[in-house]
Design a protein around this motif. Structure first.
Motif, PDB file in Angstrom:
ATOM      1  N   PHE A 111       2.708   4.709  -7.921  1.00 38.82           N
ATOM      2  CA  PHE A 111       2.136   3.733  -7.007  1.00 38.82           C
ATOM      3  C   PHE A 111       0.638   3.847  -6.735  1.00 38.82           C
ATOM      4  O   PHE A 111       0.034   2.915  -6.206  1.00 38.82           O
ATOM      5  N   ILE A 112       0.037   4.979  -7.041  1.00 35.75           N
ATOM      6  CA  ILE A 112      -1.336   5.194  -6.608  1.00 35.75           C
ATOM      7  C   ILE A 112      -2.328   5.279  -7.767  1.00 35.75           C
ATOM      8  O   ILE A 112      -3.399   4.668  -7.715  1.00 35.75           O
ATOM      9  N   MET A 113      -1.994   6.029  -8.789  1.00 32.40           N
ATOM     10  CA  MET A 113      -2.930   6.239  -9.892  1.00 32.40           C
ATOM     11  C   MET A 113      -3.345   4.922 -10.537  1.00 32.40           C
ATOM     12  O   MET A 113      -2.517   4.065 -10.832  1.00 32.40           O
ATOM     13  N   ARG A 114      -4.639   4.771 -10.732  1.00 32.57           N
ATOM     14  CA  ARG A 114      -5.162   3.591 -11.412  1.00 32.57           C
ATOM     15  C   ARG A 114      -4.953   3.754 -12.911  1.00 32.57           C
ATOM     16  O   ARG A 114      -5.464   4.678 -13.526  1.00 32.57           O
ATOM     17  N   ALA A 115      -4.170   2.876 -13.475  1.00 27.19           N
ATOM     18  CA  ALA A 115      -3.900   2.919 -14.912  1.00 27.19           C
ATOM     19  C   ALA A 115      -3.417   1.543 -15.338  1.00 27.19           C
ATOM     20  O   ALA A 115      -2.781   0.826 -14.559  1.00 27.19           O
ATOM     21  N   PRO A 116      -3.720   1.146 -16.565  1.00 24.61           N
ATOM     22  CA  PRO A 116      -3.271  -0.165 -17.041  1.00 24.61           C
ATOM     23  C   PRO A 116      -1.763  -0.217 -17.152  1.00 24.61           C
ATOM     24  O   PRO A 116      -1.134   0.757 -17.555  1.00 24.61           O
ATOM     25  N   LEU A 117      -1.196  -1.354 -16.783  1.00 26.96           N
ATOM     26  CA  LEU A 117       0.249  -1.526 -16.877  1.00 26.96           C
ATOM     27  C   LEU A 117       0.577  -2.518 -17.985  1.00 26.96           C
ATOM     28  O   LEU A 117       1.526  -3.280 -17.906  1.00 26.96           O
ATOM     29  N   SER A 118      -0.232  -2.486 -19.041  1.00 21.89           N
ATOM     30  CA  SER A 118      -0.062  -3.433 -20.145  1.00 21.89           C
ATOM     31  C   SER A 118       1.301  -3.307 -20.803  1.00 21.89           C
ATOM     32  O   SER A 118       1.897  -4.296 -21.227  1.00 21.89           O
ATOM     33  N   GLN A 119       1.812  -2.075 -20.900  1.00 17.21           N
ATOM     34  CA  GLN A 119       3.108  -1.884 -21.538  1.00 17.21           C
ATOM     35  C   GLN A 119       4.210  -2.537 -20.715  1.00 17.21           C
ATOM     36  O   GLN A 119       5.139  -3.127 -21.264  1.00 17.21           O
ATOM     37  N   ILE A 120       4.094  -2.441 -19.391  1.00 15.27           N
ATOM     38  CA  ILE A 120       5.080  -3.077 -18.518  1.00 15.27           C
ATOM     39  C   ILE A 120       5.043  -4.584 -18.708  1.00 15.27           C
ATOM     40  O   ILE A 120       6.075  -5.254 -18.759  1.00 15.27           O
ATOM     41  N   ALA A 121       3.836  -5.140 -18.838  1.00 12.39           N
ATOM     42  CA  ALA A 121       3.690  -6.576 -19.040  1.00 12.39           C
ATOM     43  C   ALA A 121       4.289  -7.019 -20.370  1.00 12.39           C
ATOM     44  O   ALA A 121       4.758  -8.150 -20.507  1.00 12.39           O
ATOM     45  N   CYS A 122       4.298  -6.127 -21.349  1.00 15.55           N
ATOM     46  CA  CYS A 122       4.830  -6.456 -22.677  1.00 15.55           C
ATOM     47  C   CYS A 122       6.355  -6.403 -22.716  1.00 15.55           C
ATOM     48  O   CYS A 122       6.982  -7.014 -23.578  1.00 15.55           O
ATOM     49  N   GLU A 123       6.939  -5.654 -21.792  1.00 14.60           N
ATOM     50  CA  GLU A 123       8.390  -5.519 -21.782  1.00 14.60           C
ATOM     51  C   GLU A 123       9.034  -6.799 -21.250  1.00 14.60           C
ATOM     52  O   GLU A 123       8.510  -7.447 -20.354  1.00 14.60           O
ATOM     53  N   GLU A 124      10.185  -7.153 -21.807  1.00 17.55           N
ATOM     54  CA  GLU A 124      10.895  -8.333 -21.323  1.00 17.55           C
ATOM     55  C   GLU A 124      11.353  -8.124 -19.883  1.00 17.55           C
ATOM     56  O   GLU A 124      11.323  -9.038 -19.063  1.00 17.55           O
ATOM     57  N   THR A 125      11.797  -6.935 -19.592  1.00 17.33           N
ATOM     58  CA  THR A 125      12.193  -6.597 -18.220  1.00 17.33           C
ATOM     59  C   THR A 125      11.741  -5.184 -17.912  1.00 17.33           C
ATOM     60  O   THR A 125      11.747  -4.317 -18.784  1.00 17.33           O
ATOM     61  N   GLY A 165       5.614   1.096   4.461  1.00 20.82           N
ATOM     62  CA  GLY A 165       6.040   2.442   4.068  1.00 20.82           C
ATOM     63  C   GLY A 165       5.106   3.059   3.046  1.00 20.82           C
ATOM     64  O   GLY A 165       4.774   4.245   3.131  1.00 20.82           O
ATOM     65  N   HIS A 166       4.662   2.240   2.096  1.00 17.41           N
ATOM     66  CA  HIS A 166       3.749   2.735   1.064  1.00 17.41           C
ATOM     67  C   HIS A 166       2.442   3.220   1.672  1.00 17.41           C
ATOM     68  O   HIS A 166       1.908   4.260   1.267  1.00 17.41           O
ATOM     69  N   GLY A 167       1.930   2.483   2.640  1.00 16.12           N
ATOM     70  CA  GLY A 167       0.679   2.893   3.276  1.00 16.12           C
ATOM     71  C   GLY A 167       0.788   4.264   3.920  1.00 16.12           C
ATOM     72  O   GLY A 167      -0.100   5.114   3.767  1.00 16.12           O
ATOM     73  N   LEU A 168       1.899   4.490   4.601  1.00 15.34           N
ATOM     74  CA  LEU A 168       2.096   5.774   5.277  1.00 15.34           C
ATOM     75  C   LEU A 168       2.225   6.926   4.283  1.00 15.34           C
ATOM     76  O   LEU A 168       1.550   7.945   4.420  1.00 15.34           O
ATOM     77  N   VAL A 169       3.089   6.747   3.291  1.00 17.55           N
ATOM     78  CA  VAL A 169       3.325   7.862   2.375  1.00 17.55           C
ATOM     79  C   VAL A 169       2.119   8.095   1.451  1.00 17.55           C
ATOM     80  O   VAL A 169       1.899   9.222   1.002  1.00 17.55           O
ATOM     81  N   SER A 170       1.337   7.056   1.196  1.00 10.88           N
ATOM     82  CA  SER A 170       0.126   7.234   0.390  1.00 10.88           C
ATOM     83  C   SER A 170      -0.871   8.125   1.117  1.00 10.88           C
ATOM     84  O   SER A 170      -1.547   8.957   0.496  1.00 10.88           O
TER      85      SER A 170
END
Length: 204
Positions: A111-125, A165-170
């Motif tokens: 949830f936090i690290m800056r990284a490209p999510l291109s592979q996720i975009a390429c996946e059908e699901t 919740g994400h804000g708190l745990v981050s």
């Protein structure tokens, strides 16, 4: 053990070795400074070996995401036995916090690290990631349909709960609570109460 079975196990062992190495290097060096060559040097194999298992580091990052979200989703599904949707929602939120506290490295990668999510975009699901969020969304839908919380857009409500919740745990994962010099159990209790208070404000 048959030769085919042994080869399959050896192949999976190598994949796991690559994934474990990449996970540590992503956390230590950051995504941009981690390369296939860096991973290869860490596991003492040639880059060519890694390319036999993954096409690039984006695919490795995707697999790490899938594994992490599968763990989170598995924890969420334990709450199927809770029939009251608001009580299930509260349990999901508590599980989310506990997951982040117990797996801060995984949470950082998810949830936090800056990284490209291109592979996720390429996946059908995006199987595991979608399942985890859909469980939250379905539970929120149940709360709205049964008038257990104030009406509204179910997706927006689910996103609001997740974002809170994400804000708190981050803040926790990135050590922002350290300056408060609070014991670990006190921080955990504070997070739980904050989320509980947020949810109570949504109740009808």
């Amino acid at each position: 053990m048959a030769i085919k079975e042994r080869k399959e196990r050896e192949k999976q062992d190598m994949r796991n070795l690559i994934i474990d190495s990449a996970t540590g290097l992503f956390l230590k060096l950051g995504y941009d400074k981690t390369s296939i060559r860096t991973i290869a040097e860490d596991i003492e194999y040639s880059p060519a070996t890694i390319y036999l298992y993954f096409k690039d580091k984006d695919e490795i990052f995707y697999v790490i995401h899938e594994n992490a979200f599968a763990l989170l989703d598995k924890e969420f599904r334990k709450h199927d036995v809770i029939e009251n949707h608001f009580e299930r929602l509260a349990a999901i939120c508590s599980t989310y916090i506990n997951f982040a506290l117990k797996n801060p490295d995984y949470y950082d990668l998810m949830f936090i690290m800056r990284a490209p999510l291109s592979q996720i975009a390429c996946e059908e699901t995006w199987t595991a990631g979608n399942c985890a969020f859909d469980y939250l969304l379905d539970t929120m839908s149940g709360c709205v349909d049964e008038k257990l919380i104030k009406g509204g857009d179910k997706f927006l409500l689910a996103m609001s709960v997740w974002s809170f919740g994400h804000g708190l745990v981050s803040l926790y994962v990135r050590g922002r609570f350290d300056v408060m010099n609070m014991p670990e159990d006190v921080v955990k209790d504070m997070l739980d109460k904050a989320v509980a208070n947020f949810l109570n404000n949504l109740k009808a």
